[in-house]
Design a protein around this motif. Sequence first.
Motif, PDB file in Angstrom:
ATOM      1  N   VAL A 187       0.846  -1.193   0.000  1.00 45.36           N
ATOM      2  CA  VAL A 187       0.000   0.000   0.000  1.00 45.36           C
ATOM      3  C   VAL A 187       0.883   1.245   0.000  1.00 45.36           C
ATOM      4  O   VAL A 187       0.645   2.218  -0.724  1.00 45.36           O
ATOM      5  CB  VAL A 187      -0.945  -0.013   1.216  1.00 45.36           C
ATOM      6  CG1 VAL A 187      -1.675   1.308   1.338  1.00 45.36           C
ATOM      7  CG2 VAL A 187      -1.941  -1.148   1.089  1.00 45.36           C
ATOM      8  N   ALA A 191       1.486   4.033  -3.191  1.00 43.92           N
ATOM      9  CA  ALA A 191       1.390   5.484  -3.085  1.00 43.92           C
ATOM     10  C   ALA A 191       2.663   6.153  -3.597  1.00 43.92           C
ATOM     11  O   ALA A 191       2.602   7.205  -4.244  1.00 43.92           O
ATOM     12  CB  ALA A 191       1.116   5.885  -1.641  1.00 43.92           C
ATOM     13  N   THR A 200       3.917  12.620   2.184  1.00 44.57           N
ATOM     14  CA  THR A 200       2.526  12.547   1.717  1.00 44.57           C
ATOM     15  C   THR A 200       1.963  11.147   1.957  1.00 44.57           C
ATOM     16  O   THR A 200       0.799  10.999   2.337  1.00 44.57           O
ATOM     17  CB  THR A 200       2.446  12.876   0.216  1.00 44.57           C
ATOM     18  OG1 THR A 200       3.242  14.024  -0.025  1.00 44.57           O
ATOM     19  CG2 THR A 200       1.020  13.128  -0.199  1.00 44.57           C
ATOM     20  N   LYS A 204      -1.344  10.945   4.019  1.00 40.29           N
ATOM     21  CA  LYS A 204      -2.602  10.662   3.317  1.00 40.29           C
ATOM     22  C   LYS A 204      -2.982   9.189   3.312  1.00 40.29           C
ATOM     23  O   LYS A 204      -4.131   8.849   3.046  1.00 40.29           O
ATOM     24  CB  LYS A 204      -2.504  11.163   1.871  1.00 40.29           C
ATOM     25  CG  LYS A 204      -2.575  12.660   1.786  1.00 40.29           C
ATOM     26  CD  LYS A 204      -3.031  13.078   0.410  1.00 40.29           C
ATOM     27  CE  LYS A 204      -3.397  14.548   0.403  1.00 40.29           C
ATOM     28  NZ  LYS A 204      -3.328  15.118  -0.926  1.00 40.29           N
ATOM     29  N   VAL A 205      -2.013   8.320   3.504  1.00 38.55           N
ATOM     30  CA  VAL A 205      -2.321   6.893   3.435  1.00 38.55           C
ATOM     31  C   VAL A 205      -2.151   6.202   4.788  1.00 38.55           C
ATOM     32  O   VAL A 205      -3.053   5.542   5.283  1.00 38.55           O
ATOM     33  CB  VAL A 205      -1.457   6.191   2.361  1.00 38.55           C
ATOM     34  CG1 VAL A 205      -1.740   4.704   2.344  1.00 38.55           C
ATOM     35  CG2 VAL A 205      -1.718   6.800   0.997  1.00 38.55           C
ATOM     36  N   PRO A 208      -4.483   7.835   8.077  1.00 38.93           N
ATOM     37  CA  PRO A 208      -5.913   7.474   8.084  1.00 38.93           C
ATOM     38  C   PRO A 208      -6.161   6.005   8.405  1.00 38.93           C
ATOM     39  O   PRO A 208      -7.180   5.652   8.978  1.00 38.93           O
ATOM     40  CB  PRO A 208      -6.366   7.788   6.658  1.00 38.93           C
ATOM     41  CG  PRO A 208      -5.377   8.751   6.133  1.00 38.93           C
ATOM     42  CD  PRO A 208      -4.086   8.450   6.802  1.00 38.93           C
ATOM     43  N   LEU A 209      -5.201   5.165   8.043  1.00 43.25           N
ATOM     44  CA  LEU A 209      -5.401   3.734   8.261  1.00 43.25           C
ATOM     45  C   LEU A 209      -5.168   3.313   9.703  1.00 43.25           C
ATOM     46  O   LEU A 209      -5.617   2.254  10.122  1.00 43.25           O
ATOM     47  CB  LEU A 209      -4.491   2.928   7.326  1.00 43.25           C
ATOM     48  CG  LEU A 209      -4.891   2.969   5.852  1.00 43.25           C
ATOM     49  CD1 LEU A 209      -3.896   2.219   5.005  1.00 43.25           C
ATOM     50  CD2 LEU A 209      -6.279   2.376   5.670  1.00 43.25           C
TER      51      LEU A 209
END
Lengths: 292, 369
Positions: A187, A191, A200, A204-205, A208-209
């Motif tokens: 993942v 990105a 980033t 952004k990844v 949030p997870l």
Amino acid sequence: MSLRDVEVRARKTEAIIALAIILATSPIIIGFSLIILSSFSKSMVTNFDPSSFHLTLENWINLLQGKSAAVGGLKENILKYTLNTAVVALGVSLVVTLVGTMSGYAISRMNFRYRKHFLLLILLLHAFPGSVLIVGVYFIYRLMSPIAMGSITTFSFFYVIIARASLEIPMAVWLMKGFFDLIPWEVEWAALIDGASRLTVWRKVMLPLVKPGIAAILLFGFLAGWQDLIYVRTFLAEKTLATFIEYNLGTLEFAEMPLVAAAATLYLLPTIIFFITSQQLLLKVSLAGLKR
Amino acid sequence: MVSIKLDRVTKRFGKIIAVNNVSLEIAHKEFMALLGPSGSGKSTILYLIAGIYKPTSGRIFFGDKDVTEIPPKERNVGLVFQNWALYPHMKVYDNIAFPLRLKKVPEDYIRKKVVEVTKMLHIDHLLDRYPYQLSGGQQQRVAIARALVKEPLVLLLDEPLSNLDALLRIYVRAELKKLQKKLGITTIYVTHDQAEALAMADRIAVINEGKILQVGDPETVYNRPSCKFVGGFLGSPPMNFIEAGLEYANGDVYMIIDDNKIRVPRQYIEIINKLRPDKVIIGFRPEDTVLVRKERDIINRTCFYGEVYAVEPLGREYIITISINAKLIKAIVPRDQVFISGEKTVVCPLEEKIVLFDVKTEKALELLI
């Protein structure tokens, strides 16, 4: 015997378990109920004697107006204590979250020498109760404390926050490591290939997870700071709710006990509110290893 | 769109050499399959091309441009991972729009592109769903859409079909091949499934233990394997191998398999006479093997005796396992030819299809001259 699925227990067993849980928790529940009840009463409600309960709001009014003990007549600023408690709690919460999230990520992703030993060492740190370490922590406090008396209050706040947070950090690091471990490398790589910079990707990844994990350590950190007595009592130049209650209990003969009960109720509130509102979240935490 | 060139690329992870001195050229618009067993280093090669890993030594070129030191975000490649690696917290639309949003292009352009690419892949009705609400096949298409939306120079696919069920895989296989030809995008496809590689690729590179063993079009790699490993890895069932001793007698050469004495295939006589080995490995494919009952039916000079060991009916054809002095080989026969276990039979590999390998290096003999 009727047929049933593996996970389903018989009604009878379930009832017995429920009863056992109620019995086991009842001393705590009764204790807390008596304190809350007493805070609305003229005298303490004890010994399950309902006749000692006389409804009044006086305790709360006195508490919020800053009157401590009827006998001593000392002005005690409860609002300021509440604020102090909140500052310590939020500070601990913030430090724990920042350090826990970042080191959890690093430990989950980076492969360095003695990584495994380091992880075990962290766990060992967590095994030490804070009170055992306090002599050493006090020694460092003396070494570091400023000479100018004016800044000692500010310093003591910083010191308490950092010292208390460091007790919570091992657990937070482990928890966050577990959350990051669940996110596959791919993942992150996806990105990077999509054109994101490392920062980033993180913002952004990754973040949030791991939101549930961050929420959990924020909460645990806050409660740890809010509940702490021994570090606050030892290092902080000002009182918090915990030390205020402890101080009053120390002067039991003169203390206005229903007033202390009101302070205790105020002190309990965030814990109760947080646990009720975040039940779902905390359940998720305990399942983090199995489910996403 | 570009050609890709790997120039003596090596990648080490600590003491392990994952990719060992690999040189490979992939032409513009070509569909290249990297085929190898798990742990052979094929995915590592893909990640080296994507820029996720930096080579320990060697250079990588896109066209004439040396991209070895360029980070992945500036290489403009699209990569579809084995587990698809969708962003679980984003809806399908946001997943696909993510690469474009990072480029800071206007939102209407993003919408246009996303709709375009999702229409092409027939997932335009799923834009408001989260990845966990999709089936495997749909997730895979979202991953492909995300890789294609930024119009990459190179499309890299890392076993994208291995998480789909068998039926869907065969369907998507054809569709993916068609899509690649339509877009005319240079594509590298990593797989451990030899059928996938044979079915889709223009050329196949067979990889084992970090080295490229053979590169060629599917036909060549299948029929003229360069070494025993390639023959044994491609085909289902794979190539048969039997070790045979060589006997040189008055200008003639014979291969000795236990009690059988057979002629060397014509195409190898010259090679054998030059190399003069005392042993070889005979390789032949099950479908290039004819079984006969009687000696008078023997079709060529390369037949030997065996005993039927097991019979597996597969509907379209039968797979017969034959024991030659306890060594097992397989043959595919038409279903009207009935055999029973224990029966004596004559095995006749087609002479021109036989490949001989060196015993020590396991390379095809013709490559040793």
